[in-house]
Design an enzyme around this catalytic site. Structure first.
Site, PDB file in Angstrom:
ATOM      1  N   ASP A 147     -11.255  -0.264   3.643  1.00  0.00           N
ATOM      2  CA  ASP A 147      -9.977  -0.765   2.142  1.00  0.00           C
ATOM      3  C   ASP A 147     -10.451  -0.088   1.521  1.00  0.00           C
ATOM      4  O   ASP A 147     -11.463   0.816   1.328  1.00  0.00           O
ATOM      5  CB  ASP A 147     -10.224  -2.302   2.571  1.00  0.00           C
ATOM      6  CG  ASP A 147      -9.140  -3.238   2.264  1.00  0.00           C
ATOM      7  OD1 ASP A 147      -7.869  -2.155   1.051  1.00  0.00           O
ATOM      8  OD2 ASP A 147      -8.667  -4.195   2.859  1.00  0.00           O
ATOM      9  N   ASP A 209      -0.550  -6.209   3.166  1.00  0.00           N
ATOM     10  CA  ASP A 209      -1.107  -7.488   3.377  1.00  0.00           C
ATOM     11  C   ASP A 209       0.042  -8.712   3.477  1.00  0.00           C
ATOM     12  O   ASP A 209      -0.043  -9.496   3.774  1.00  0.00           O
ATOM     13  CB  ASP A 209      -2.112  -8.393   2.126  1.00  0.00           C
ATOM     14  CG  ASP A 209      -4.110  -7.401   2.440  1.00  0.00           C
ATOM     15  OD1 ASP A 209      -3.766  -7.104   3.202  1.00  0.00           O
ATOM     16  OD2 ASP A 209      -4.556  -7.249   1.583  1.00  0.00           O
TER      17      ASP A 209
END
Length: 387
Positions: A147, A209
């Site tokens: 990430d 997301d």
């Protein structure tokens, strides 16, 4: 694969995670990915980035028991990391504040409670490799979700920005060289790390997301303008969706997610049986058709009355996804023209849930296949095979 994030967030409990793994294996999941919250004193997003060792409170015996349970069920084990980031509330920052990317005489401004490590420094890259490599050595990790959750606002001048990126690439290369069998997912806020440069170093992208299926239709179609579907992470989320609060059927959520690198991001233990059965059936269908989705060509188009479509494979063997988001305005469903088909050929057409038919390529190409009636937030998969 299944990712634990929206099912568990930071609330890691070993027994509950094992139960989730059991439920995942039962419906055909092939990889179990442990997301954020597994490392030293990580209870929310305010601390601990940089301290890459298992939280002894949540995992007193390390990650081994969970990883062994997962692989014992026949699944791969994956892990979330964010190597380039650091929290001010971390052992690493307290030990090495000079390792943070910063501009002299300017305040350190956090975003998401985090700062960025200076990837131009050899000692920073060496530390990160020394922290994460032992996990890859001691655990059966087949997948890293890598990430990157904030902008590089402290990078300064343009040469410094490029050097920061080149430093990150160097760390990616080191991990790829040392662990060539480990698959890496590039992840960044808002899809901010989806580009040809990082594609040299990673195997797929996390698209967003936001896994609300309605939002995902346009997100994924935008992605497919530039990148192939086998690189596109696309997950089934919960209902109501955590990012928007909208409720959608499992059929619609799963149909939209099947358009790329199919995954699940919810607590399977809480699903009703009918939804769990539907998801298991769609996983089986996906496995039967993913060679077309992941290895063939990809066409996209817009039909009449708000219908959009994607076709995957080759003109002799296609799988077509047809999606409607808004309510229909026409009395009768529109027809879907498939311009890639061959004139003069015959095709076997199987619309999901309907009897198989044989149709002429000229008709399918020029007039189009009549679609079944579709209400808002609905999708169909259609198999078209040359006879």
């Amino acid at each position: 694969h299944l990712n634990t994030w929206e099912g568990f967030y930071f609330d890691h409990d070993l027994d509950a995670l094992k139960e989730l793994a059991d439920a995942a294996a039962e419906i055909g999941v092939e990889r179990f990915v442990l997301d954020d919250g597994w490392f030293h004193r990580r209870d929310d997003d305010s601390s601990s980035l940089g301290d890459w060792w298992p939280d002894e409170r949540k995992y007193p015996n390390g990650l081994g028991p969970l990883a062994s349970h997962v692989t014992g069920l026949g699944m791969e084990f994956g892990l979330w990391v964010e190597p380039e980031m650091i929290n001010p509330d971390s052992d690493l920052f307290r030990s090495h504040p000079e390792w943070v990317l910063q501009i002299a005489n300017r305040p350190l401004l956090t975003a998401r409670n985090q700062l960025v490590l200076d990837m131009r420094r050899d000692d920073v890259r060496e530390y990160l490799f020394a922290q994460i490599a032992p996990l890859l050595e001691s655990l059966p990790i087949a997948y890293l979700k890598w990430d990157h959750n904030r902008d590089l606002t402290h990078v300064g001048n343009h040469p410094g920005y490029r050097e920061q990126i080149m430093g990150a690439y160097a760390l990616f290369r080191r991990f790829r060289d040392a662990y060539p069998d480990v698959e890496i997912e590039a992840c960044a806020g808002g899809g901010g790390r989806i580009d040809a440069g990082i594609a040299r170093h990673t195997h797929r992208f996390w698209t967003s997301d936001n896994i609300d299926a309605v939002s995902r239709v346009s997100i994924q179609r935008g992605f497919l303008q530039f990148m192939p579907p086998e690189l596109m992470g696309s997950h089934v989320g919960a209902s109501p969706a955590h990012s928007t609060g909208r409720r959608q059927s499992m059929r619609f959520r799963s149909s939209v997610a099947r358009a790329g690198h199919f995954g699940i991001e919810l607590d399977l233990r809480k699903l009703e049986k009918k939804d769990r059965d539907r998801l298991a059936a769609d996983i089986a269908d996906y496995k039967a058709t993913r060679d077309l989705i992941h290895a063939g060509r990809c066409w996209m188009g817009e039909g009449a009355d708000g219908v959009s479509w994607c076709a995957y494979g080759n003109p002799s063997d296609l799988i077509v996804q047809v999606v409607r988001i808004t309510p229909p305005e026409l009395r009768f469903p529109p027809s879907l023209r498939l311009p890639m088909l061959e004139l003069g050929a015959q095709y076997r057409v199987q619309i999901e849930g309907q009897p198989e038919m044989v149709a002429h390529g000229d008709w399918l190409k020029k007039s189009g296949l009549p679609l079944p009636k579709m209400n808002a937030e609905n999708a169909h998969w259609i198999r078209v095979t040359k006879v």
